[in-house]
Design a protein around this motif. Structure first.
Motif, PDB file in Angstrom:
ATOM      1  N   UNK A 268      58.464 -12.988  29.494  1.00  0.00           N
ATOM      2  CA  UNK A 268      58.369 -12.846  28.047  1.00  0.00           C
ATOM      3  C   UNK A 268      57.449 -13.896  27.456  1.00  0.00           C
ATOM      4  N   UNK A 269      57.545 -15.128  27.949  1.00  0.00           N
ATOM      5  CA  UNK A 269      56.666 -16.202  27.459  1.00  0.00           C
ATOM      6  C   UNK A 269      55.206 -15.908  27.794  1.00  0.00           C
TER       7      UNK A 269
ATOM      8  N   UNK B  97      49.883 -14.236  25.923  1.00  0.00           N
ATOM      9  CA  UNK B  97      48.776 -13.282  26.026  1.00  0.00           C
ATOM     10  C   UNK B  97      48.528 -12.589  24.682  1.00  0.00           C
ATOM     11  N   UNK B  98      49.605 -12.163  24.007  1.00  0.00           N
ATOM     12  CA  UNK B  98      49.462 -11.494  22.709  1.00  0.00           C
ATOM     13  C   UNK B  98      48.849 -12.430  21.673  1.00  0.00           C
ATOM     14  N   UNK B  99      49.230 -13.705  21.699  1.00  0.00           N
ATOM     15  CA  UNK B  99      48.673 -14.673  20.751  1.00  0.00           C
ATOM     16  C   UNK B  99      47.181 -14.891  20.975  1.00  0.00           C
ATOM     17  N   UNK B 100      46.704 -14.671  22.193  1.00  0.00           N
ATOM     18  CA  UNK B 100      45.275 -14.777  22.463  1.00  0.00           C
ATOM     19  C   UNK B 100      44.558 -13.465  22.159  1.00  0.00           C
ATOM     20  N   UNK B 101      45.161 -12.368  22.580  1.00  0.00           N
ATOM     21  CA  UNK B 101      44.477 -11.073  22.505  1.00  0.00           C
ATOM     22  C   UNK B 101      44.380 -10.535  21.085  1.00  0.00           C
ATOM     23  N   UNK B 102      45.471 -10.566  20.328  1.00  0.00           N
ATOM     24  CA  UNK B 102      45.498  -9.905  19.021  1.00  0.00           C
ATOM     25  C   UNK B 102      44.523 -10.548  18.027  1.00  0.00           C
ATOM     26  N   UNK B 103      44.546 -11.879  17.807  1.00  0.00           N
ATOM     27  CA  UNK B 103      43.581 -12.449  16.854  1.00  0.00           C
ATOM     28  C   UNK B 103      42.129 -12.253  17.289  1.00  0.00           C
ATOM     29  N   UNK B 104      41.873 -12.388  18.606  1.00  0.00           N
ATOM     30  CA  UNK B 104      40.501 -12.217  19.079  1.00  0.00           C
ATOM     31  C   UNK B 104      40.023 -10.783  18.878  1.00  0.00           C
ATOM     32  N   UNK B 105      40.893  -9.817  19.130  1.00  0.00           N
ATOM     33  CA  UNK B 105      40.533  -8.416  18.909  1.00  0.00           C
ATOM     34  C   UNK B 105      40.246  -8.148  17.432  1.00  0.00           C
ATOM     35  N   UNK B 106      41.069  -8.712  16.556  1.00  0.00           N
ATOM     36  CA  UNK B 106      40.859  -8.514  15.118  1.00  0.00           C
ATOM     37  C   UNK B 106      39.530  -9.102  14.668  1.00  0.00           C
TER      38      UNK B 106
ATOM     39  N   UNK C 185      53.493 -10.570  33.379  1.00  0.00           N
ATOM     40  CA  UNK C 185      54.029 -10.115  32.100  1.00  0.00           C
ATOM     41  C   UNK C 185      55.258  -9.249  32.265  1.00  0.00           C
ATOM     42  N   UNK C 186      55.809  -8.809  31.125  1.00  0.00           N
ATOM     43  CA  UNK C 186      57.035  -8.020  31.131  1.00  0.00           C
ATOM     44  C   UNK C 186      56.854  -6.666  31.812  1.00  0.00           C
TER      45      UNK C 186
ATOM     46  N   UNK D 139      64.557  -3.707  26.571  1.00  0.00           N
ATOM     47  CA  UNK D 139      64.362  -5.002  25.922  1.00  0.00           C
ATOM     48  C   UNK D 139      62.936  -5.158  25.421  1.00  0.00           C
ATOM     49  N   UNK D 140      61.972  -4.646  26.178  1.00  0.00           N
ATOM     50  CA  UNK D 140      60.584  -4.674  25.722  1.00  0.00           C
ATOM     51  C   UNK D 140      60.421  -3.864  24.445  1.00  0.00           C
TER      52      UNK D 140
END
Length: 301
Positions: free
Chosen positions: A80-81, A86-95, A256-257, A280-281
Motif C-alpha cells: 500500500x505504501x 507511486x500515485x504521488x509521483x504519477x498523478x501530479x506529473x501526468x496532470x 504494488x497492491x 481493500x483496493x
C-alpha cells in the motif's frame, strides 16, 4: 391585442413509459454486458473474500478470517505504501504534462491534427511494448546512460537503485504511455472557454501567464479534478509496467497492491486472500475518489 400563452399538453402515462423504454432498449446490450462481465464478477469477488477458495474449485466459508489476516500482513501495508508513493509521483506529473501539451495544442494553428495524433500515439500502444522500449532506454548501455556518460556523469541504476529511483522511473514510463488521454480531455475543456474573456483580458493588458492563472485555470477546474480522479484510479491499478520492467523489485521496491494480488491469486492460488486484497483496493480507491469529489464540490460552490 393580448396574447395568451397556452400550456403544453402534459404527456400521457403511455408516453412517459414509452420514451424511457426506447432509451433502455438501445442501452440494453451494453447494460447486459456490464452486468455479466463487471457487476456479477465484482459481487463474486466480494463473496470469495469470505472463503478459502482453492484452484480445484472447492471452497470453505471462513468469515472475516481473510480480512484479519490482511490487517496483520506487513506485506500488504508495504505494498500500500509503495502504491501511494507511486500515485504521488504519477498523478501530479501526468496532470502537468497533459495540461502543458493541451495548452500548446490549443494555440497551434497549423498541423494541430498531426501533433494531436503524434502525442496520442503512445496511449494506443500496449504497456508491454512500452515497458520493453523503456527497459532499453534505462539500461546501463541504453539511451539515457549513454548520454550521461558522454558528459561524465556515469551510468545511473534507474530500475535497480533505491525505491524512489525505481518508482520515479516507472512513473515516467506510465506518464509517457498514458498522458494522451488526459490531454484530450483537457484540450476539450480549453475549447469550451469563451474567447471573449481572453480578448477582454488582452485589451486590459493581461499577459499570457495572467490569463492562464486568472481565467484558464479557474474555468478548467472541474475538468482538472475529473482528470485527477481518473488518473488516481489508474495509478492504484498499475500492474503491467511493474510486471514487465521490474517484477516488483528490487527488494520489493516496486511491489504494488495489484502485484501482490497477482502473486496471491496466480502464484500461490490463494484466491480468497487475493479477492480480499481486491476488495481493500476498491475501498481505498473509493475513499480517495470521494475525498476528491468532496473537494470538487466545495471548489465549485
Amino acid at each position: 391585442m393580448t396574447l395568451e400563452r397556452t400550456a403544453a399538453p402534459r404527456p400521457t402515462w403511455r408516453q412517459r413509459v414509452r420514451d424511457p423504454g426506447w432509451g433502455l432498449i438501445f442501452v440494453l446490450p451494453m447494460l447486459v454486458l456490464f452486468v455479466i462481465f463487471r457487476f456479477v464478477p465484482s459481487l463474486g469477488a466480494v463473496g470469495m473474500s469470505f472463503t478459502d477458495y482453492r484452484l480445484s474449485g472447492e471452497f470453505t466459508f471462513i468469515g472475516a478470517e481473510n480480512y484479519r489476516r490482511l490487517i496483520e500482513d506487513d506485506l500488504f501495508f508495504d505494498s500500500l505504501r509503495v502504491t501511494l508513493l507511486y500515485a504521488l509521483m504519477y498523478v501530479p506529473l501526468t496532470l502537468v504534462v497533459s495540461l502543458g501539451t493541451a495548452t500548446m495544442l490549443h494555440h497551434v494553428v497549423r498541423g494541430r491534427g498531426l501533433f494531436r495524433g503524434l502525442l496520442f500515439l503512445p496511449y494506443v500502444t500496449s504497456f508491454v511494448m512500452a515497458g520493453i522500449i523503456w527497459i532499453w532506454i534505462y539500461q546501463s548501455d541504453g539511451l539515457i546512460n549513454g548520454a550521461l556518460e558522454r558528459i561524465g556523469l556515469g551510468p545511473v541504476a534507474f530500475l535497480t537503485g533505491n525505491q524512489a529511483m525505481v518508482l520515479g522511473s516507472l512513473a515516467i514510463v506510465s506518464v509517457w504511455k498514458s498522458f494522451g488521454y488526459s490531454m484530450l480531455i483537457l484540450l476539450a475543456g480549453l475549447k469550451n472557454i469563451p474567447e471573449d474573456l481572453m480578448e477582454a483580458a488582452t485589451l486590459d493588458g493581461a499577459g499570457a501567464w495572467a490569463k492562464f492563472r486568472r481565467i484558464t485555470l479557474p474555468l478548467l477546474r472541474p475538468v482538472i479534478f475529473f482528470v485527477l480522479v481518473i488518473e488516481t484510479i489508474v495509478a492504484f491499478q498499475v500492474f503491467d509496467t511493474i510486471y514487465v520492467m521490474t517484477g516488483g523489485g528490487p527488494a520489493r521496491a516496486s511491489y504494488g497492491l495489484v502485484y501482490m494480488l497477482y502473486d496471491q491469486g496466480f502464484k500461490f492460488f490463494d484466491f480468497g486472500y487475493a479477492a480480499t486484497i481486491g476488495v481493500m483496493l476498491f475501498l481505498v480507491v473509493l475513499v480517495i475518489s470521494l475525498v476528491q469529489r468532496y473537494v470538487l464540490d466545495r471548489e465549485n460552490t
